[in-house]
Design a protein around this motif. Sequence first.
Motif, PDB file in Angstrom:
ATOM      1  N   GLU A  81       0.828  -1.207   0.000  1.00 50.82           N
ATOM      2  CA  GLU A  81       0.000   0.000   0.000  1.00 50.82           C
ATOM      3  C   GLU A  81       0.863   1.258   0.000  1.00 50.82           C
ATOM      4  O   GLU A  81       0.553   2.241  -0.679  1.00 50.82           O
ATOM      5  CB  GLU A  81      -0.923  -0.007   1.216  1.00 50.82           C
ATOM      6  CG  GLU A  81      -1.864   1.179   1.261  1.00 50.82           C
ATOM      7  CD  GLU A  81      -2.815   1.157   2.439  1.00 50.82           C
ATOM      8  OE1 GLU A  81      -3.635   2.094   2.566  1.00 50.82           O
ATOM      9  OE2 GLU A  81      -2.746   0.202   3.243  1.00 50.82           O
ATOM     10  N   ALA A  93      -0.740  -4.438 -10.289  1.00 48.60           N
ATOM     11  CA  ALA A  93      -0.517  -5.543  -9.357  1.00 48.60           C
ATOM     12  C   ALA A  93      -0.436  -6.866 -10.107  1.00 48.60           C
ATOM     13  O   ALA A  93      -1.255  -7.147 -10.983  1.00 48.60           O
ATOM     14  CB  ALA A  93      -1.630  -5.605  -8.317  1.00 48.60           C
ATOM     15  N   VAL A 105      -4.069  -1.686  -4.105  1.00 50.05           N
ATOM     16  CA  VAL A 105      -2.960  -0.975  -4.749  1.00 50.05           C
ATOM     17  C   VAL A 105      -3.341  -0.517  -6.155  1.00 50.05           C
ATOM     18  O   VAL A 105      -2.888   0.537  -6.616  1.00 50.05           O
ATOM     19  CB  VAL A 105      -1.672  -1.831  -4.766  1.00 50.05           C
ATOM     20  CG1 VAL A 105      -1.264  -2.209  -3.357  1.00 50.05           C
ATOM     21  CG2 VAL A 105      -1.809  -3.062  -5.639  1.00 50.05           C
ATOM     22  N   GLU A 106      -4.187  -1.291  -6.832  1.00 58.18           N
ATOM     23  CA  GLU A 106      -4.643  -0.863  -8.147  1.00 58.18           C
ATOM     24  C   GLU A 106      -5.533   0.373  -8.033  1.00 58.18           C
ATOM     25  O   GLU A 106      -5.545   1.216  -8.937  1.00 58.18           O
ATOM     26  CB  GLU A 106      -5.380  -2.007  -8.836  1.00 58.18           C
ATOM     27  CG  GLU A 106      -4.447  -3.114  -9.305  1.00 58.18           C
ATOM     28  CD  GLU A 106      -5.172  -4.328  -9.840  1.00 58.18           C
ATOM     29  OE1 GLU A 106      -4.520  -5.137 -10.526  1.00 58.18           O
ATOM     30  OE2 GLU A 106      -6.378  -4.480  -9.567  1.00 58.18           O
ATOM     31  N   ALA A 165       2.356   1.872  -3.546  1.00 56.47           N
ATOM     32  CA  ALA A 165       1.423   1.920  -4.677  1.00 56.47           C
ATOM     33  C   ALA A 165       1.264   3.343  -5.211  1.00 56.47           C
ATOM     34  O   ALA A 165       0.973   4.277  -4.453  1.00 56.47           O
ATOM     35  CB  ALA A 165       0.065   1.365  -4.248  1.00 56.47           C
ATOM     36  N   ALA A 205      -1.386   1.723  -9.145  1.00 61.33           N
ATOM     37  CA  ALA A 205      -0.292   0.795  -9.408  1.00 61.33           C
ATOM     38  C   ALA A 205      -0.791  -0.410 -10.208  1.00 61.33           C
ATOM     39  O   ALA A 205      -1.993  -0.684 -10.271  1.00 61.33           O
ATOM     40  CB  ALA A 205       0.332   0.321  -8.107  1.00 61.33           C
TER      41      ALA A 205
END
Length: 268
Positions: free
Chosen positions: A30, A63, A56-57, A33, A61
């Motif tokens: 996290e 993943a 995180v997406e 990200a 970011a």
Amino acid sequence: MSEKKLPERNVRHHILITGASSGIGAALAEYYARPGVTLSLWGRNPERLAKVATLVEGKGATAQVLSLDLTDAQAALAAFIKADDALPVDILINSAGLSDVTKPGEVSETAEVALAMSMVNFSTPTTLGCEAAKRMSARRSGRIAFLGSVASFHDLPLAPVYSGSKAGIGRFSTALRAALTPYGVLVTLIAPGFINTPMSQKLDGNQPFLVPVDKAARKIARAINKGQAVLVFPWIFQATRLLEAVLPMPLAHRILRKLQIMENAPSK
């Protein structure tokens, strides 16, 4: 117009984290990200990994998740080679770990626990570390981090395998740093005390100076980004490390035998 310098936390673009499905690994995912960052997230629990990937997406970011058992070092090595071939890994964070304590009436962890813990806490991360060292040194850049423990500094009668496996990864980390520094690759050993994670929540007993997991992740990531050799926290454990070093061994062992930490009974 000059290019805007990115904050320290954004200096790498492919970060591989083992033990990313919960605890410190998830908190580090996290933290790192952001758009432009690829996070390879490894863990045993596919459902929890999927939740971390979604988180995180949501921060922009990319993943890539992989569910695997790190007691299988050959499988982990093959997976790392595949990931690095696809996109060179800039930071490898060996966050996965197993812990246990002796049960009433036992003098050490069981042989089965010892085998699994030795693989996850030492053998597999050193295997990944060696492969990363070879590849990153050829590229003349990279960061490798190992999650040790302040337990590695002490002879813990209630957890001899755990403290021994963490001591081993600690010495490997500092030795690998000595080998890799001339190649522009920096290795960081993280040696925390108690952190508020699912692993520590399984333990019943005094856990002094318990650190929130998000605060721990910030400390760890900053140390990795700076290429710091060793991070020990909270500070009090630096003092206990020095204290035990000067105590006669029989006296230190007598004190350590008085520690009372037990694993909670599983919830029903």
